[in-house]
Design an enzyme around this catalytic site. Structure first.
Site, mmCIF file in Angstrom:
data_model
loop_
_atom_site.group_PDB
_atom_site.id
_atom_site.type_symbol
_atom_site.label_atom_id
_atom_site.label_comp_id
_atom_site.label_asym_id
_atom_site.label_seq_id
_atom_site.Cartn_x
_atom_site.Cartn_y
_atom_site.Cartn_z
ATOM 1 N N HIS A 43 21.316 -12.124 20.388
ATOM 2 C CA HIS A 43 20.402 -13.162 19.912
ATOM 3 C C HIS A 43 18.978 -12.710 20.246
ATOM 4 O O HIS A 43 18.456 -13.025 21.312
ATOM 5 C CB HIS A 43 20.715 -14.494 20.591
ATOM 6 C CG HIS A 43 19.953 -15.661 20.030
ATOM 7 N ND1 HIS A 43 20.483 -16.931 19.958
ATOM 8 C CD2 HIS A 43 18.704 -15.762 19.525
ATOM 9 C CE1 HIS A 43 19.597 -17.751 19.433
ATOM 10 N NE2 HIS A 43 18.504 -17.059 19.166
ATOM 11 N N GLU A 70 22.599 -13.465 16.013
ATOM 12 C CA GLU A 70 22.246 -14.883 16.000
ATOM 13 C C GLU A 70 20.729 -15.040 16.006
ATOM 14 O O GLU A 70 20.020 -14.174 16.526
ATOM 15 C CB GLU A 70 22.779 -15.588 17.252
ATOM 16 C CG GLU A 70 24.272 -15.571 17.422
ATOM 17 C CD GLU A 70 24.694 -16.292 18.692
ATOM 18 O OE1 GLU A 70 25.895 -16.584 18.805
ATOM 19 O OE2 GLU A 70 23.831 -16.552 19.557
ATOM 20 N N HIS A 190 29.449 -21.510 22.918
ATOM 21 C CA HIS A 190 28.524 -22.122 23.873
ATOM 22 C C HIS A 190 29.305 -22.775 25.013
ATOM 23 O O HIS A 190 30.018 -23.745 24.819
ATOM 24 C CB HIS A 190 27.591 -23.154 23.231
ATOM 25 C CG HIS A 190 26.295 -23.289 23.996
ATOM 26 N ND1 HIS A 190 25.181 -22.524 23.707
ATOM 27 C CD2 HIS A 190 25.936 -24.052 25.045
ATOM 28 C CE1 HIS A 190 24.198 -22.832 24.538
ATOM 29 N NE2 HIS A 190 24.642 -23.758 25.361
ATOM 30 N N ASP A 191 29.160 -22.181 26.191
ATOM 31 C CA ASP A 191 29.773 -22.672 27.429
ATOM 32 C C ASP A 191 31.300 -22.599 27.439
ATOM 33 O O ASP A 191 31.952 -23.275 28.241
ATOM 34 C CB ASP A 191 29.319 -24.099 27.745
ATOM 35 C CG ASP A 191 27.884 -24.148 28.254
ATOM 36 O OD1 ASP A 191 27.290 -23.065 28.462
ATOM 37 O OD2 ASP A 191 27.355 -25.256 28.436
ATOM 38 N N HIS A 214 27.440 -15.788 28.503
ATOM 39 C CA HIS A 214 27.025 -16.132 29.864
ATOM 40 C C HIS A 214 28.210 -16.181 30.832
ATOM 41 O O HIS A 214 28.201 -15.516 31.874
ATOM 42 C CB HIS A 214 26.285 -17.470 29.865
ATOM 43 C CG HIS A 214 25.780 -17.872 31.211
ATOM 44 N ND1 HIS A 214 24.634 -17.343 31.766
ATOM 45 C CD2 HIS A 214 26.273 -18.738 32.129
ATOM 46 C CE1 HIS A 214 24.435 -17.869 32.960
ATOM 47 N NE2 HIS A 214 25.421 -18.712 33.206
#
Length: 239
Positions: A43, A70, A190-191, A214
């Site tokens: 990203h 992204e 995401h997460d 992450h």
């Protein structure tokens, strides 16, 4: 089986904190593929606080799995896609100053704009995906943009998951069925982590791809990158 695309932004964040080229972002991408990643995600933000323009150009030459870029579709992003022609471009609505993506597109308000952007991306031979909230109202308008896929924004799922798994996944099951009925491919991200990923895939087995960065990189600090990628791959296997 759902594919795992490894987001390597955090590798670039670590490198940028010290300067130089350690860790080597390009080498990590190659190693991630060798360890079992089925795609590489980046990203590149305008401030280059993690992935840089030069990184994207270098990765263009070496990534052999699916390369997913992204970003917010401003002129700079569109120029990158025009040059790189990645397998997939994932459009996110966040402006340059936000820390991380925190919401999906309002595909009702931005339908015409997205339609024009996606038509241009298709001219480059790039598959498109729209980052989207798990709300029914956004899915038919998303289909009308001409996008190939939608990516479910899964932070709300991850937040609620420890307290109520079924409540957390319920809206995602509903919109995933709708996406399937509309003929839209389905990504998620995401997460997502080692705790919540398998349950999501068990309840929505037709997810095409998850993009994870992450949590995966944090886990790699303890388990090592190769082992961690294999651990995530196992979460995607259907029992």
């Amino acid at each position: 089986m759902t594919k795992l695309s490894v987001n390597i932004n955090k590798i670039a964040t670590l490198r940028n904190a010290r300067g130089g080229n350690n860790p080597d972002v390009t080498q990590v991408a190659l190693d991630a593929e060798r360890f079992g990643a089925e795609g590489i995600t980046v990203h590149p933000r305008p401030d280059e606080r993690h992935i840089r323009y030069d990184d994207v150009m270098k990765l263009k030459e070496v990534v052999t799995t699916e390369f997913n870029i992204e970003g917010y579709p401003d002129e700079r992003f569109m120029e990158i896609i025009r040059i790189v022609k990645p397998a997939q471009a994932t459009l996110v609505p966040d402006p340059p100053n936000v820390l991380t993506s925190n919401s999906g597109w309002d595909t009702i308000a931005h339908q015409d704009r997205l339609k024009d952007i996606i038509a241009e991306l298709h001219e480059y031979g790039t598959r498109t995906s729209i980052f989207i909230n798990p709300e029914v109202k956004y899915f038919e308008p998303a289909k009308l943009t001409g996008t190939d896929r939608v990516e479910l924004y899964t932070e709300p799922y991850a937040v609620l998951f420890p307290n109520d798994k079924e409540q957390a996944v319920a809206p995602y099951i509903e919109v995933a069925k709708l996406a399937q009925d509309l003929g839209l491919g389905l990504n998620a991200g995401h997460d997502l982590d080692l705790d919540n990923l398998k349950f999501l895939i068990q309840r929505i087995p037709h997810i095409d791809e998850v993009s994870i960065g992450h949590a995966l990189i944090c886990d790699a600090l303890y388990y090592g990158l190769e082992n961690t990628i294999q651990m995530y791959r196992r979460q995607l296997e259907m029992d």
